[in-house]
Design a protein around this motif. Sequence first.
Motif, PDB file in Angstrom:
ATOM      1  N   ALA A 240      -2.125 -38.467  -9.124  1.00 16.03           N
ATOM      2  CA  ALA A 240      -3.210 -37.800  -9.839  1.00 16.03           C
ATOM      3  C   ALA A 240      -2.606 -36.887 -10.899  1.00 16.03           C
ATOM      4  N   LEU A 241      -3.242 -36.847 -12.060  1.00 11.09           N
ATOM      5  CA  LEU A 241      -2.780 -35.993 -13.159  1.00 11.09           C
ATOM      6  C   LEU A 241      -3.839 -34.930 -13.432  1.00 11.09           C
ATOM      7  N   TYR A 242      -3.390 -33.677 -13.418  1.00 11.86           N
ATOM      8  CA  TYR A 242      -4.261 -32.560 -13.775  1.00 11.86           C
ATOM      9  C   TYR A 242      -3.809 -32.007 -15.131  1.00 11.86           C
ATOM     10  N   ALA A 243      -4.727 -31.845 -16.081  1.00  7.98           N
ATOM     11  CA  ALA A 243      -4.421 -31.232 -17.382  1.00  7.98           C
ATOM     12  C   ALA A 243      -5.094 -29.868 -17.431  1.00  7.98           C
ATOM     13  N   VAL A 244      -4.286 -28.814 -17.554  1.00  6.32           N
ATOM     14  CA  VAL A 244      -4.801 -27.436 -17.549  1.00  6.32           C
ATOM     15  C   VAL A 244      -4.857 -26.914 -18.989  1.00  6.32           C
ATOM     16  N   THR A 245      -5.995 -26.346 -19.351  1.00  7.54           N
ATOM     17  CA  THR A 245      -6.185 -25.769 -20.685  1.00  7.54           C
ATOM     18  C   THR A 245      -6.670 -24.338 -20.542  1.00  7.54           C
ATOM     19  N   GLY A 246      -6.037 -23.413 -21.250  1.00  9.63           N
ATOM     20  CA  GLY A 246      -6.508 -22.026 -21.243  1.00  9.63           C
ATOM     21  C   GLY A 246      -5.398 -21.014 -21.055  1.00  9.63           C
ATOM     22  N   GLU A 247      -5.815 -19.741 -20.962  1.00  7.34           N
ATOM     23  CA  GLU A 247      -4.884 -18.619 -20.801  1.00  7.34           C
ATOM     24  C   GLU A 247      -4.882 -18.201 -19.335  1.00  7.34           C
TER      25      GLU A 247
ATOM     26  N   ALA B  82     -13.429  -5.168 -20.364  1.00  6.62           N
ATOM     27  CA  ALA B  82     -13.992  -5.831 -19.189  1.00  6.62           C
ATOM     28  C   ALA B  82     -14.716  -7.115 -19.587  1.00  6.62           C
ATOM     29  N   LEU B  83     -15.489  -7.058 -20.661  1.00 11.66           N
ATOM     30  CA  LEU B  83     -16.217  -8.237 -21.128  1.00 11.66           C
ATOM     31  C   LEU B  83     -15.260  -9.316 -21.631  1.00 11.66           C
ATOM     32  N   PHE B  84     -14.205  -8.870 -22.331  1.00  9.28           N
ATOM     33  CA  PHE B  84     -13.224  -9.832 -22.834  1.00  9.28           C
ATOM     34  C   PHE B  84     -12.511 -10.530 -21.676  1.00  9.28           C
ATOM     35  N   ALA B  85     -12.100  -9.729 -20.684  1.00  7.51           N
ATOM     36  CA  ALA B  85     -11.419 -10.317 -19.523  1.00  7.51           C
ATOM     37  C   ALA B  85     -12.339 -11.298 -18.796  1.00  7.51           C
ATOM     38  N   ARG B  86     -13.627 -10.956 -18.717  1.00  4.00           N
ATOM     39  CA  ARG B  86     -14.581 -11.841 -18.046  1.00  4.00           C
ATOM     40  C   ARG B  86     -14.735 -13.159 -18.807  1.00  4.00           C
ATOM     41  N   ARG B  87     -14.791 -13.061 -20.151  1.00  3.95           N
ATOM     42  CA  ARG B  87     -14.928 -14.279 -20.945  1.00  3.95           C
ATOM     43  C   ARG B  87     -13.679 -15.145 -20.849  1.00  3.95           C
ATOM     44  N   VAL B  88     -12.516 -14.498 -20.984  1.00  3.41           N
ATOM     45  CA  VAL B  88     -11.259 -15.253 -20.952  1.00  3.41           C
ATOM     46  C   VAL B  88     -11.015 -15.857 -19.586  1.00  3.41           C
ATOM     47  N   ALA B  89     -11.440 -15.151 -18.537  1.00  6.53           N
ATOM     48  CA  ALA B  89     -11.221 -15.648 -17.183  1.00  6.53           C
ATOM     49  C   ALA B  89     -11.924 -16.978 -16.954  1.00  6.53           C
ATOM     50  N   HIS B  90     -12.960 -17.257 -17.705  1.00  5.48           N
ATOM     51  CA  HIS B  90     -13.706 -18.505 -17.534  1.00  5.48           C
ATOM     52  C   HIS B  90     -13.368 -19.535 -18.605  1.00  5.48           C
ATOM     53  N   LEU B  91     -12.275 -19.293 -19.300  1.00  6.12           N
ATOM     54  CA  LEU B  91     -11.856 -20.236 -20.328  1.00  6.12           C
ATOM     55  C   LEU B  91     -10.769 -21.180 -19.833  1.00  6.12           C
ATOM     56  N   VAL B  92     -10.524 -21.176 -18.527  1.00  3.98           N
ATOM     57  CA  VAL B  92      -9.551 -22.095 -17.948  1.00  3.98           C
ATOM     58  C   VAL B  92     -10.266 -23.391 -17.583  1.00  3.98           C
ATOM     59  N   ASN B  93      -9.731 -24.493 -18.068  1.00  5.41           N
ATOM     60  CA  ASN B  93     -10.346 -25.787 -17.807  1.00  5.41           C
ATOM     61  C   ASN B  93      -9.303 -26.719 -17.178  1.00  5.41           C
ATOM     62  N   VAL B  94      -9.681 -27.364 -16.089  1.00  8.12           N
ATOM     63  CA  VAL B  94      -8.770 -28.275 -15.393  1.00  8.12           C
ATOM     64  C   VAL B  94      -9.429 -29.651 -15.298  1.00  8.12           C
TER      65      VAL B  94
ATOM     66  N   ALA C 254      -6.898 -12.379 -14.393  1.00  2.74           N
ATOM     67  CA  ALA C 254      -8.340 -12.592 -14.262  1.00  2.74           C
ATOM     68  C   ALA C 254      -8.705 -14.057 -14.059  1.00  2.74           C
ATOM     69  N   SER C 255      -7.772 -14.973 -14.304  1.00  2.00           N
ATOM     70  CA  SER C 255      -8.100 -16.397 -14.204  1.00  2.00           C
ATOM     71  C   SER C 255      -7.311 -17.120 -13.113  1.00  2.00           C
ATOM     72  N   ASP C 256      -6.479 -16.378 -12.377  1.00  3.44           N
ATOM     73  CA  ASP C 256      -5.602 -17.045 -11.397  1.00  3.44           C
ATOM     74  C   ASP C 256      -6.383 -17.707 -10.258  1.00  3.44           C
ATOM     75  N   GLN C 257      -7.406 -17.021  -9.735  1.00  2.59           N
ATOM     76  CA  GLN C 257      -8.144 -17.600  -8.614  1.00  2.59           C
ATOM     77  C   GLN C 257      -8.941 -18.827  -9.043  1.00  2.59           C
TER      78      GLN C 257
ATOM     79  N   GLY D 134     -22.998  -9.324 -25.278  1.00  2.00           N
ATOM     80  CA  GLY D 134     -21.908  -8.442 -24.852  1.00  2.00           C
ATOM     81  C   GLY D 134     -21.612  -7.357 -25.871  1.00  2.00           C
ATOM     82  N   GLU D 135     -21.644  -7.709 -27.143  1.00  2.00           N
ATOM     83  CA  GLU D 135     -21.366  -6.726 -28.189  1.00  2.00           C
ATOM     84  C   GLU D 135     -22.493  -5.704 -28.302  1.00  2.00           C
ATOM     85  N   ILE D 136     -23.717  -6.149 -28.069  1.00  2.00           N
ATOM     86  CA  ILE D 136     -24.841  -5.213 -28.074  1.00  2.00           C
ATOM     87  C   ILE D 136     -24.688  -4.208 -26.934  1.00  2.00           C
ATOM     88  N   VAL D 137     -24.265  -4.710 -25.766  1.00  2.00           N
ATOM     89  CA  VAL D 137     -24.048  -3.831 -24.608  1.00  2.00           C
ATOM     90  C   VAL D 137     -22.961  -2.813 -24.911  1.00  2.00           C
ATOM     91  N   VAL D 138     -21.856  -3.268 -25.506  1.00  2.00           N
ATOM     92  CA  VAL D 138     -20.746  -2.368 -25.832  1.00  2.00           C
ATOM     93  C   VAL D 138     -21.195  -1.297 -26.820  1.00  2.00           C
TER      94      VAL D 138
END
Length: 424
Positions: free
Chosen positions: A339-346, A316-328, A350-353, A285-289
């Motif tokens: 049932a217990l769900y533990a959510v981790t992330g920001e 755009a690259l940062f938002a894409r990376r952060v959007a996939h940092l949500v873990n459930v 970009a990560s709502d869906q 990503g940094e090479i592309v930028v």
Amino acid sequence: MISAATGAMALVVVSLVDRHGVEYLLAATVLAGIIQVTLGGLGIAKLMRFVPRSVMTGFVNALAILIFLAQVPHLVAGGALGLILVAGGLALIVLIPRFTKAVPAPLVAIVVLTVIVVAGGIGVPNVGDEGELPSVLPFLGIPSVPLNLETLAIIAPYSLTLAAVGLLESLMTAKLVDDITETPSDKDREARGQGIANVITGFFGGMAGCAMIGQTMINVKAGRARTRLSTLSAGVFLLALVVGLGSVVAVIPMSALVAVMILVAVSTFGWHSVSPSTLKMMPRGEIVVMTLTVGATVFTHNLAIGVGVGVLASMALFARRVAHLVNVDRVLDPDGSSALYAVTGELFFASDQELIDSFHYAEDPPNVVIDFSRAHLWDSSAVAALDAISTHYQRHDIELEITGLNSHSEQLHGELSGQLAPAH
């Protein structure tokens, strides 16, 4: 930093001068300066922290390429004799520092090549061939434009653009100088200084300017300048040379200046950034930028556009990376009642869906608990996602409990929950 009119600033005002004349350019310059002083007072320089390192590297490399490309026409115009002079100038600039550093090597090279050309009567292009040099000092005057709202409407868009482009190029240059000299500078003061200079310039018949990256590199690298006295001296000497010694400056061969600028281009380029070992380790990503920044800058010949493209690509690259940092993570109670769900992330737009799609609505037991103790809600999109999740569970008559929200997230959720349009 050496400041003056730059190509980036000139591109902005071409249409203004074409449609309304030079006087409107002077008025736009004054207004641009006022805007810059205001922005400097508001702390605009803090936005520089959002310029990534990869963009900075691309900015520097693109600058080096532009400096070199600008010398190509002069290399061609000089012919074989010009190439020989350029080679001789490069040799002097490289070899002289090995014997003495008392005098800047580029200055020695310019003097030596000028003497050779003049004494030998060598017919190569010189500074005088580039245009007529001024012979009188500029004088103070008020731009001859109507002082009304119509004039303001004409110059305001240009002034805003001039202020933005000028500050971007100046602050990027200041950051580069900070890295080279390992000394921090007050970027807000630089912004105010650029603004004051442009206000004064407009009243003396000059166009808006900003930091000149090429000349600044000569000052800092070739001249080894480290104080503001160097920039004052540069301006005073330039004024004296152009106005008082214009006939002498006119005979300086362009080959001598080309030699200096080629060395500046070579020394400015970040060769380490394109070495195979660096590219192998650097994230793609940094090479592309970095590549996008260089490409946009070289294509448009505008450093401000290149930096803008690089920053947008980084976002755009940062938002894409952060959007996939949500873990459930889902854990079912042994008796199957909850049932217990533990959510981790920001959690943001970009990560709502991704968050909404992480739950097993129809398969879950009658009671569901979602733990957000390791997550953070940043915007209304995150709150809307929680509302959508709650709605899905209501459709299946499942009791939902949301826990673990930190104080900021809880406040945001309390203020916006139920007030937003549904996510689906």
